[in-house]
Design an enzyme around this catalytic site. Structure first.
Site, PDB file in Angstrom:
ATOM      1  N   SER A  31       0.828  -1.211   0.000  1.00  0.00           N
ATOM      2  CA  SER A  31       0.000   0.000   0.000  1.00  0.00           C
ATOM      3  C   SER A  31       0.864   1.263   0.000  1.00  0.00           C
ATOM      4  O   SER A  31       0.371   2.348  -0.279  1.00  0.00           O
ATOM      5  CB  SER A  31      -0.912   0.003   1.231  1.00  0.00           C
ATOM      6  OG  SER A  31      -0.155  -0.194   2.410  1.00  0.00           O
ATOM      7  N   GLY A  33       5.385   2.840   0.378  1.00  0.00           N
ATOM      8  CA  GLY A  33       6.817   2.576   0.498  1.00  0.00           C
ATOM      9  C   GLY A  33       7.381   1.677  -0.602  1.00  0.00           C
ATOM     10  O   GLY A  33       7.017   1.776  -1.775  1.00  0.00           O
ATOM     11  N   SER A  60      -5.023   2.770   5.517  1.00  0.00           N
ATOM     12  CA  SER A  60      -4.360   1.634   4.877  1.00  0.00           C
ATOM     13  C   SER A  60      -5.096   1.234   3.580  1.00  0.00           C
ATOM     14  O   SER A  60      -4.478   1.059   2.527  1.00  0.00           O
ATOM     15  CB  SER A  60      -4.338   0.484   5.896  1.00  0.00           C
ATOM     16  OG  SER A  60      -4.013  -0.725   5.318  1.00  0.00           O
ATOM     17  N   ASN A 111       7.318  -8.489   1.407  1.00  0.00           N
ATOM     18  CA  ASN A 111       7.836  -7.163   1.716  1.00  0.00           C
ATOM     19  C   ASN A 111       7.299  -6.602   3.036  1.00  0.00           C
ATOM     20  O   ASN A 111       7.977  -5.833   3.702  1.00  0.00           O
ATOM     21  CB  ASN A 111       7.442  -6.236   0.548  1.00  0.00           C
ATOM     22  CG  ASN A 111       7.609  -4.774   0.869  1.00  0.00           C
ATOM     23  OD1 ASN A 111       8.711  -4.240   0.797  1.00  0.00           O
ATOM     24  ND2 ASN A 111       6.524  -4.105   1.250  1.00  0.00           N
ATOM     25  N   TYR A 172      16.830  -1.960  16.924  1.00  0.00           N
ATOM     26  CA  TYR A 172      16.322  -2.554  15.676  1.00  0.00           C
ATOM     27  C   TYR A 172      16.203  -4.081  15.814  1.00  0.00           C
ATOM     28  O   TYR A 172      16.953  -4.823  15.180  1.00  0.00           O
ATOM     29  CB  TYR A 172      17.248  -2.162  14.518  1.00  0.00           C
ATOM     30  CG  TYR A 172      16.710  -2.472  13.139  1.00  0.00           C
ATOM     31  CD1 TYR A 172      15.704  -1.698  12.557  1.00  0.00           C
ATOM     32  CD2 TYR A 172      17.226  -3.538  12.401  1.00  0.00           C
ATOM     33  CE1 TYR A 172      15.234  -1.988  11.287  1.00  0.00           C
ATOM     34  CE2 TYR A 172      16.747  -3.828  11.120  1.00  0.00           C
ATOM     35  CZ  TYR A 172      15.755  -3.050  10.574  1.00  0.00           C
ATOM     36  OH  TYR A 172      15.281  -3.331   9.325  1.00  0.00           O
ATOM     37  N   LYS A 178      15.186 -10.482  10.175  1.00  0.00           N
ATOM     38  CA  LYS A 178      15.696 -10.471   8.798  1.00  0.00           C
ATOM     39  C   LYS A 178      16.815 -11.508   8.638  1.00  0.00           C
ATOM     40  O   LYS A 178      16.932 -12.148   7.593  1.00  0.00           O
ATOM     41  CB  LYS A 178      16.208  -9.077   8.425  1.00  0.00           C
ATOM     42  CG  LYS A 178      15.141  -7.974   8.461  1.00  0.00           C
ATOM     43  CD  LYS A 178      14.089  -8.150   7.398  1.00  0.00           C
ATOM     44  CE  LYS A 178      13.205  -6.923   7.246  1.00  0.00           C
ATOM     45  NZ  LYS A 178      12.091  -7.133   6.321  1.00  0.00           N
ATOM     46  N   THR A 209      11.343   5.934   3.423  1.00  0.00           N
ATOM     47  CA  THR A 209       9.900   5.656   3.436  1.00  0.00           C
ATOM     48  C   THR A 209       9.325   6.091   4.789  1.00  0.00           C
ATOM     49  O   THR A 209      10.029   6.652   5.611  1.00  0.00           O
ATOM     50  CB  THR A 209       9.667   4.150   3.265  1.00  0.00           C
ATOM     51  OG1 THR A 209      10.309   3.492   4.370  1.00  0.00           O
ATOM     52  CG2 THR A 209      10.235   3.608   1.970  1.00  0.00           C
TER      53      THR A 209
END
Ligand SMILES: NC(=O)c1ccc[n+]([C@@H]2O[C@H](COP(=O)([O-])OP(=O)(O)OC[C@H]3O[C@@H](n4cnc5c(N)ncnc54)[C@H](OP(=O)(O)O)[C@@H]3O)[C@@H](O)[C@H]2O)c1
Length: 275
Positions: A31, A33, A60, A111, A172, A178, A209
């Site tokens: 939606s 970025g 959204s 993503n 983070y 990740k 973003t």
């Protein structure tokens, strides 16, 4: 002489059109970025697109509807599907809707991501669960639902990772998810390869973003990184498209870093130097 560049030559552009025409891509979290740029990149290459976002209604859904209009203005089909990827039932429904609407699936781009910005030792139990549920388990739910559809089309899966998978970034915890994702890519590449499904990832550098705007509140120095060391959403999207193209047929279980060389720098660069 015909140009040989993948991105710019007319002949290559025609070949790209052929490769993606009539194909269908589902991009989680598209939606806005980076996901939005990937959705539009697939549409420009000739594919129809499923635009996933987290919630029905509100901001959204408005953003997802806007991306769908942009895809349609490029002459391609678009379907917005709200689904929280951390919920198996919603993921299942999303793939059913995509299959029902388009009749096939060729590309899955994982993503979507959401995470608190805190050191791991300060995370509340619900934050730890949300971190793992959304960014690891949610992606596995998507892979599980996509496999029968992708097997039918010899499809491709591309994960979106970040430099936090391999380098320390303050507050983070998403980085550890990740890292797990990059290991999962190798597993999935081996187990899904025999089904004709390729699995790879793009590890992106810094992209300005919405999530960057939050990130800069926790990583003060990030503001000073010069623009020429930041990556645009479109630059990430180009490499995702490459990994889905026939040109990447020999790339299996790999994570390609797209960061303008930022992670190549071991010395302390000017933007972090104290005055
Ligand atoms: N920005 C960077 O510097 C950077 C760097 C490296 C890697 N990345 C990675 O690139 C990807 C996209 O990042 P971004 O900066 O473009 O993110 P963003 O602007 O924050 O957008 C996140 C997208 O994910 C969706 N989303 C979040 N949680 C979801 C869930 N549970 N289910 C379904 N959709 C969900 C959001 O939908 P709603 O609109 O409904 O909230 C939105 O579409 C992420 O994987 C991120 O880790 C980003």
């Amino acid at each position: 002489m015909q140009p040989t560049s993948y991105a710019t030559g007319n002949r290559d552009r025609d070949m790209e059109e052929d490769a993606f025409k009539g194909k269908v891509a589902l991009i989680t979290g598209s939606s806005r970025g980076i996901g939005r740029a990937i959705a539009l990149r697939f549409a420009r290459a000739g594919a129809d697109v499923v635009v996933n976002h987290s919630k029905a209604g509100g901001h959204s859904a408005d953003k997802a509807a806007q991306v769908c209009s942009e895809v349609e203005s490029l002459g391609r089909g678009a379907l917005a599907v709200p689904a929280d990827i951390s919920l198996k039932s919603e993921v299942k429904e999303m793939f059913s809707k995509a299959a029902e609407h388009f009749g096939r699936l060729d590309y899955l781009v994982l993503n979507a991501a959401r995470a608190p910005f805190k050191p791991a030792e300060k995370l509340l139990e619900r934050e730890i669960r949300q971190l793992v549920d959304t960014n690891l388990i949610g992606n596995i739910f998507c892979v599980q639902q996509a496999v029968p559809l992708l097997e039918a089309t010899s499809g491709k899966i591309v994960f979106i990772s970040s430099l936090g998978s391999r380098f320390y970034l303050p507050s983070y915890p998403l980085g550890s998810m990740k890292a797990a994702m990059e290991a999962l890519i190798r597993d999935c590449s081996e187990s899904l390869g025999p089904k004709g499904i390729s699995v790879n990832a793009v590890c992106s550098g810094i992209v300005k973003t919405d999530s960057f705007r939050v990130l800069r509140m926790y990583m003060k120095d990030i503001e000073h990184i010069p623009d020429d060391l930041c990556v645009s959403p479109e630059e990430v999207a180009d490499v995702v498209l490459f990994l889905c193209s026939p040109a990447a047929r020999a790339v299996c279980g790999e994570t390609i870093v797209v960061d303008k060389g930022l992670s190549n720098r071991l010395y302390r660069p000017a933007w972090t130097a104290k005055p």
